[in-house]
Design a protein around this motif. Structure first.
Motif, PDB file in Angstrom:
ATOM      1  N   ALA A 153       0.815  -1.212   0.000  1.00  0.00           N
ATOM      2  CA  ALA A 153       0.000   0.000   0.000  1.00  0.00           C
ATOM      3  C   ALA A 153       0.850   1.265   0.000  1.00  0.00           C
ATOM      4  O   ALA A 153       2.040   1.228   0.315  1.00  0.00           O
ATOM      5  CB  ALA A 153      -0.893   0.007   1.246  1.00  0.00           C
ATOM      6  N   ASN A 154       0.206   2.375  -0.321  1.00  0.00           N
ATOM      7  CA  ASN A 154       0.857   3.655  -0.047  1.00  0.00           C
ATOM      8  C   ASN A 154       0.320   4.140   1.298  1.00  0.00           C
ATOM      9  O   ASN A 154      -0.671   3.623   1.805  1.00  0.00           O
ATOM     10  CB  ASN A 154       0.664   4.663  -1.188  1.00  0.00           C
ATOM     11  CG  ASN A 154      -0.767   5.068  -1.390  1.00  0.00           C
ATOM     12  OD1 ASN A 154      -1.448   5.499  -0.454  1.00  0.00           O
ATOM     13  ND2 ASN A 154      -1.251   4.942  -2.608  1.00  0.00           N
ATOM     14  N   SER A 155       0.979   5.103   1.885  1.00  0.00           N
ATOM     15  CA  SER A 155       0.642   5.494   3.253  1.00  0.00           C
ATOM     16  C   SER A 155      -0.769   6.058   3.399  1.00  0.00           C
ATOM     17  O   SER A 155      -1.347   6.005   4.478  1.00  0.00           O
ATOM     18  CB  SER A 155       1.665   6.487   3.801  1.00  0.00           C
ATOM     19  OG  SER A 155       1.614   7.686   3.061  1.00  0.00           O
ATOM     20  N   SER A 156      -1.360   6.550   2.309  1.00  0.00           N
ATOM     21  CA  SER A 156      -2.709   7.115   2.408  1.00  0.00           C
ATOM     22  C   SER A 156      -3.757   6.042   2.656  1.00  0.00           C
ATOM     23  O   SER A 156      -4.851   6.344   3.141  1.00  0.00           O
ATOM     24  CB  SER A 156      -3.070   7.870   1.123  1.00  0.00           C
ATOM     25  OG  SER A 156      -3.415   6.967   0.084  1.00  0.00           O
ATOM     26  N   LEU A 157      -3.450   4.793   2.301  1.00  0.00           N
ATOM     27  CA  LEU A 157      -4.384   3.663   2.388  1.00  0.00           C
ATOM     28  C   LEU A 157      -5.583   3.811   1.454  1.00  0.00           C
ATOM     29  O   LEU A 157      -6.538   3.054   1.568  1.00  0.00           O
ATOM     30  CB  LEU A 157      -4.889   3.447   3.829  1.00  0.00           C
ATOM     31  CG  LEU A 157      -3.864   3.020   4.857  1.00  0.00           C
ATOM     32  CD1 LEU A 157      -4.511   2.964   6.247  1.00  0.00           C
ATOM     33  CD2 LEU A 157      -3.261   1.670   4.495  1.00  0.00           C
ATOM     34  N   LEU A 158      -5.540   4.749   0.540  1.00  0.00           N
ATOM     35  CA  LEU A 158      -6.705   5.036  -0.291  1.00  0.00           C
ATOM     36  C   LEU A 158      -6.571   4.529  -1.721  1.00  0.00           C
ATOM     37  O   LEU A 158      -7.292   4.981  -2.610  1.00  0.00           O
ATOM     38  CB  LEU A 158      -6.999   6.542  -0.266  1.00  0.00           C
ATOM     39  CG  LEU A 158      -7.242   7.129   1.131  1.00  0.00           C
ATOM     40  CD1 LEU A 158      -7.479   8.631   1.054  1.00  0.00           C
ATOM     41  CD2 LEU A 158      -8.399   6.421   1.828  1.00  0.00           C
ATOM     42  N   ARG A 211      -8.260   5.736   8.431  1.00  0.00           N
ATOM     43  CA  ARG A 211      -7.711   7.095   8.338  1.00  0.00           C
ATOM     44  C   ARG A 211      -8.441   8.047   9.284  1.00  0.00           C
ATOM     45  O   ARG A 211      -7.834   8.944   9.857  1.00  0.00           O
ATOM     46  CB  ARG A 211      -7.805   7.622   6.895  1.00  0.00           C
ATOM     47  CG  ARG A 211      -6.828   7.028   5.914  1.00  0.00           C
ATOM     48  CD  ARG A 211      -5.376   7.365   6.219  1.00  0.00           C
ATOM     49  NE  ARG A 211      -5.099   8.768   6.343  1.00  0.00           N
ATOM     50  CZ  ARG A 211      -4.705   9.567   5.359  1.00  0.00           C
ATOM     51  NH1 ARG A 211      -4.530   9.077   4.152  1.00  0.00           N
ATOM     52  NH2 ARG A 211      -4.478  10.836   5.577  1.00  0.00           N
ATOM     53  N   ALA A 212      -9.733   7.839   9.463  1.00  0.00           N
ATOM     54  CA  ALA A 212     -10.528   8.715  10.322  1.00  0.00           C
ATOM     55  C   ALA A 212     -10.278   8.434  11.806  1.00  0.00           C
ATOM     56  O   ALA A 212     -10.567   9.287  12.643  1.00  0.00           O
ATOM     57  CB  ALA A 212     -12.013   8.548  10.012  1.00  0.00           C
ATOM     58  N   SER A 213      -9.729   7.260  12.121  1.00  0.00           N
ATOM     59  CA  SER A 213      -9.527   6.924  13.525  1.00  0.00           C
ATOM     60  C   SER A 213      -8.040   6.902  13.895  1.00  0.00           C
ATOM     61  O   SER A 213      -7.499   7.899  14.340  1.00  0.00           O
ATOM     62  CB  SER A 213     -10.200   5.589  13.863  1.00  0.00           C
ATOM     63  OG  SER A 213      -9.671   4.551  13.052  1.00  0.00           O
ATOM     64  N   HIS A 214      -7.367   5.793  13.650  1.00  0.00           N
ATOM     65  CA  HIS A 214      -5.994   5.596  14.125  1.00  0.00           C
ATOM     66  C   HIS A 214      -4.903   6.181  13.228  1.00  0.00           C
ATOM     67  O   HIS A 214      -3.805   6.446  13.699  1.00  0.00           O
ATOM     68  CB  HIS A 214      -5.719   4.098  14.286  1.00  0.00           C
ATOM     69  CG  HIS A 214      -6.572   3.448  15.309  1.00  0.00           C
ATOM     70  ND1 HIS A 214      -7.848   3.018  15.048  1.00  0.00           N
ATOM     71  CD2 HIS A 214      -6.337   3.166  16.606  1.00  0.00           C
ATOM     72  CE1 HIS A 214      -8.357   2.493  16.131  1.00  0.00           C
ATOM     73  NE2 HIS A 214      -7.476   2.565  17.097  1.00  0.00           N
TER      74      HIS A 214
END
Length: 171
Positions: free
Chosen positions: A23-28, A53-56
């Motif tokens: 993955a890339n760090s954005s996880l998107l 992304r919204a939590s941890h």
């Protein structure tokens, strides 16, 4: 001891407990393995990544770390996302690449996964030389204590397959 298998093919088609996403760090989502997993796995993976992304992981997943989500429509149960380092000729980042494999196995153990499919992390667009990436992948998986019974290295092209095959037979 974990059994290691090489597969020339598409990681999104692997019927295993967990598929590892480079993955890339954005996880998107993105290109390469990451984009393929998001496209084939469907919107459930992206939704789970957005929740992370919204939590941890508000600033993204750090390089060398790993986290799991649903596998959506993939034939696996989970996707373990890990962020590999970008290759550098002037800075030794091999510890971060080692951490990707070790952390993915740790997450697999937490999930109870017995079969895991890995891509050759960082050897695509991140530029890591495949021979060194194979050395790190094979040596790390072999030396990391884990309850995972089978690791499949899913290699996209013949060259990577041959390099991993040479590494497996040499060690």
């Amino acid at each position: 001891m974990v059994s290691l298998t090489l597969v020339r093919g598409d990681i999104t088609e692997q019927a295993v407990d967990a598929v590892v996403n480079a993955a890339n760090s954005s996880l998107l989502g993105g290109g390469g393995v990451d984009g393929a997993i998001h496209r084939k796995g469907g919107p459930e993976i992206l939704a789970a990544c957005r929740a992370l992304r919204a939590s941890h992981y508000g600033k993204g997943l750090p390089t060398g770390q790993a986290v799991a989500t649903t596998a959506g429509r993939l034939p696996a149960r989970w996707v373990i996302h890990t962020v590999g380092p970008v290759w550098s000729a002037t800075e030794d980042r091999s510890g971060l690449l080692t951490s990707c494999y070790r952390e993915a196995l740790r997450v697999a153990d937490e999930l109870g996964a017995e079969t895991v499919a890995f891509p050759a992390v960082s050897t695509g667009i991140y530029g890591w030389p495949v021979d060194d990436g194979a050395r790190i992948a094979v040596d790390t998986v072999r030396s990391t204590p884990t309850a995972v019974r089978e690791v499949h290295f899913i290699l996209f092209d013949d060259n990577a397959f041959r390099i991993f095959e040479d590494r497996l037979s040499a060690s």
